[in-house]
Design an enzyme around this catalytic site. Structure first.
Site, mmCIF file in Angstrom:
data_model
loop_
_atom_site.group_PDB
_atom_site.id
_atom_site.type_symbol
_atom_site.label_atom_id
_atom_site.label_comp_id
_atom_site.label_asym_id
_atom_site.label_seq_id
_atom_site.Cartn_x
_atom_site.Cartn_y
_atom_site.Cartn_z
ATOM 1 N N SER A 139 -25.683 5.227 19.933
ATOM 2 C CA SER A 139 -26.868 5.804 20.578
ATOM 3 C C SER A 139 -28.076 5.542 19.689
ATOM 4 O O SER A 139 -27.926 5.425 18.459
ATOM 5 C CB SER A 139 -26.688 7.316 20.727
ATOM 6 O OG SER A 139 -27.907 7.909 21.146
ATOM 7 N N TYR A 149 -24.398 15.304 16.699
ATOM 8 C CA TYR A 149 -24.251 14.150 17.599
ATOM 9 C C TYR A 149 -24.809 12.902 16.913
ATOM 10 O O TYR A 149 -24.162 11.857 16.846
ATOM 11 C CB TYR A 149 -24.967 14.430 18.925
ATOM 12 C CG TYR A 149 -24.908 13.276 19.913
ATOM 13 C CD1 TYR A 149 -23.779 13.068 20.696
ATOM 14 C CD2 TYR A 149 -25.983 12.397 20.057
ATOM 15 C CE1 TYR A 149 -23.716 12.006 21.596
ATOM 16 C CE2 TYR A 149 -25.935 11.344 20.947
ATOM 17 C CZ TYR A 149 -24.798 11.148 21.718
ATOM 18 O OH TYR A 149 -24.751 10.087 22.605
#
Ligand code: NAP
Length: 253
Positions: A139, A149
């Site tokens: 990401s 994350y």
């Protein structure tokens, strides 16, 4: 001879676009996710539209026994897997201390442990055959300070970049794909609306994956589709994390 790709998380979003585009390229597929009914439905669609062989392998990647079955499939010498797409993933809506340690660990299991173990299982046979590839879906968050994350995706970037250089001489291509906000079920599953980020920030999963596969064909180490996210990734290397952290709520409201 037909090639085989194993895709985790192929029933929705980015993984579904990978499964469709790889099937269109003639790859036979092995599909891994939790929901067996949805896997069978996806497999039937792919067989009907592209005439390729599709196996379903239901597995929860937070479960070590399930993960071991996927590792065993990757290691099968008689049915080699030519491309592994480590795509399955999810995010947590709340901040670190508002999540249980178990929820955080489950996220780490899918985003990191599964990527490590499946890459380990795939790389051995690929390096021995002198051919193969892995696409790890990370990401743009990996370049930003956005909690655990981001930390997990930063691990994916670091590991995959290292593996790309380590195994290229042995015939294996490893590419890290860093999407920005993409219209999939990811944010719905977190109960976060599309209004949490400006419209121009949202990418389409099909075009994202088309760019990613074109980058993979070129042997790129990183694929960061779309100019706005290339700019964000470049700027993030120059701006201090303390300043970047002020923008961490974008996409989470
Ligand atoms: N969408 C974005 O804005 C965005 C941005 C950057 C990076 N990413 C990354 O892109 C990847 C794909 O995300 P997406 O947006 O396409 O998500 P999505 O639409 O929510 O799809 C997630 C897929 O992963 C599977 N999955 C989830 N948990 C799993 C588990 N424990 N075990 C096995 N399979 C599991 C789901 O199937 P089941 O529920 O049936 O298991 C589904 O097929 C993720 O790694 C995500 O971090 C997404």
């Amino acid at each position: 001879m037909s090639r085989t790709a194993l895709v985790t998380g192929p029933t929705a979003g980015i993984g579904h676009a990978f499964a469709q585009q790889l099937a269109a390229r003639g790859y036979a597929l092995v599909l891994v996710a939790r929901d067996e009914e949805r896997l069978e439905k996806t497999a039937a669609e792919l067989r009907a539209s592209h005439g390729v062989e599709v196996e379903v392998l239901p597995a929860d990647l937070t479960d070590r026994a399930d993960l071991a079955r996927v590792e065993a499939r990757l290691a099968e010498e008689a049915r080699p897997v030519d491309l592994l797409v480590n795509n399955a993933g999810f995010g947590l809506k709340e901040r670190f201390l508002d999540n249980s340690a178990d929820a955080e660990t489950a996220m780490l299991d899918v985003l990191v442990t599964a990527v490590l173990r499946l890459s380990h299982a795939a790389l051995g046979p690929m390096a021995a055959r002198g051919q193969g590839g892995i696409i790890n879906v990370s990401s743009v968050a990996a370049f930003l300070p956005r909690g655990t994350y981001s930390a997990a995706k930063a691990w994916v970037n670091s590991f995959s970049e290292w593996a790309a250089h380590e195994y290229r001489p042995r015939g294996v291509t490893v590419m890290t794909l860093c999407p920005g906000f993409t219209k999939t079920e990811f944010h719905e599953r977190m109960d976060v609306g599309r209004d949490s980020a400006p419209a121009f920030m949202w990418l389409d999963a099909d075009s994202l994956v088309a760019t990613a596969l074109a980058d993979y064909d070129k042997g790129r180490v990183y694929s960061i589709p779309s100019p706005q996210y290339k700019a964000i990734a470049a700027a993030a290397r120059l701006v201090p994390n303390s300043l970047l952290q002020r923008f961490q709520s974008i996409g989470r409201k």
